[in-house]
Design an enzyme around this catalytic site. Sequence first.
Site, short mmCIF file in Angstrom:
data_model
loop_
_atom_site.label_atom_id
_atom_site.label_comp_id
_atom_site.label_asym_id
_atom_site.label_seq_id
_atom_site.Cartn_x
_atom_site.Cartn_y
_atom_site.Cartn_z
CG HIS A 144 14.31 -45.86 35.14
ND1 HIS A 144 15.68 -45.87 34.99
CD2 HIS A 144 14.06 -45.15 36.28
CE1 HIS A 144 16.23 -45.19 35.99
NE2 HIS A 144 15.27 -44.74 36.78
CG ASP A 180 16.63 -39.30 37.90
OD1 ASP A 180 15.46 -38.85 37.96
OD2 ASP A 180 16.99 -40.31 38.53
ZN LIG Z 1 15.83 -41.16 39.73
#
Ligand SMILES: [Zn+2]
Length: 379
Positions: A144, A180
């Site tokens: 991220h 993920d």
């Molecule tokens: Zn995650």
Amino acid sequence: MSERQDDRQTTPPSGPLFIGSEIYRGSSYGVGHPLRVPRVSTVIDLARALGWLPAERYRTSPRATPLALTAWHTPDYIAALQMAEAEGAVSDAVRARHHLGTLSNPVFPQMFRRPATGAGGMMLAAQLLRDGGVVHVPGGGTHHGLPDRANGFCYLNDVVLGILALRHIGITRVAYVDIDAHHSDGVEHAFADVPDVLMISVHEQGRWPFTGALGDRCSGNAFNLPVPKGFNDTEMRAVLDGLILPRVAAHAPQAVVLQCGADAVTEDPLSRLCLSNNAHRAVVRALSPLSPRFLVTGGGGYNPWSVGRLWTAVWADLAGQPIPDRLPPQAQAVLRALHWGGGARPPPDETLLTTLADPPREGPVRPEITDRLALLAAR
Ligand SMILES: [Zn+2]
């Protein structure tokens, strides 16, 4: 590129390598944060207890230099991150611009050194993979991170830095696969206009960061598959066979990078997906033969037992070690010593303390999955 590398560290691998660091041991984002739990240290301890991590397979992750981090991050941001660690505090201006000192990205004692170590591990992995090989970096996977700010528990984006390091040494055709529970928004931001980098992300629909919609394709190089809550092992196999494997094979990558976040399993407190760790292992095993270079990272994973077991099981598969049905006492002791470190979470089921491989979690392949796979296959 990185500090403290010697010849032994960068010698090309003759077998699978594990890049770890002791910086993760005892490091916490704070008592109220999901990343208060140990993760990488558990994998190291479990793998050693099982005899799967002899010295010749282990490399210590170097810490990337501030200059090396500016391969993608802004110098201002790197300076702010270092300053925040040194001072143990941030100004309102730094919080507003760089999102440091927030609930998700708090000030904590290793807030520069720890992510810089993850980044250094990924850059070292790229060097070790120059002539081919397999490398596991469970401390990597911070998908991220953004160029000028922290995002979603990630201070840096070690995935982007690792892929850039591969490309820097001529390994330009890369397939990035992300399983993920959260969409890989930072990686997508980095390579949206780079057709050589194929990006496939499978993530829970309707969950933060709310990007990665089915129709989001970047320059044609991104395949995003949001999946509904309850996503099971059978559905992951359908995604593997119907999306991941054909697209990766068609890309003919020089390297495959798998972000193997551990937060899509039933026990994880931050998602509503219901995979077993067999699903992750099946992805690892199926991707391995598709490229001469295979880099497997960590990522999310907030249940200390399930995340430690998952990444250790992945290492077992990469290293060709059979997983016993029942863990020996010294490995069970590693798992029994773990705790949530706060909050009111229930204690782990006994099987999380005595086994490494979960029971399979099969189920129906729902129309949402088959319909979306058909749409992606038609591209
Ligand atoms: Zn995650």
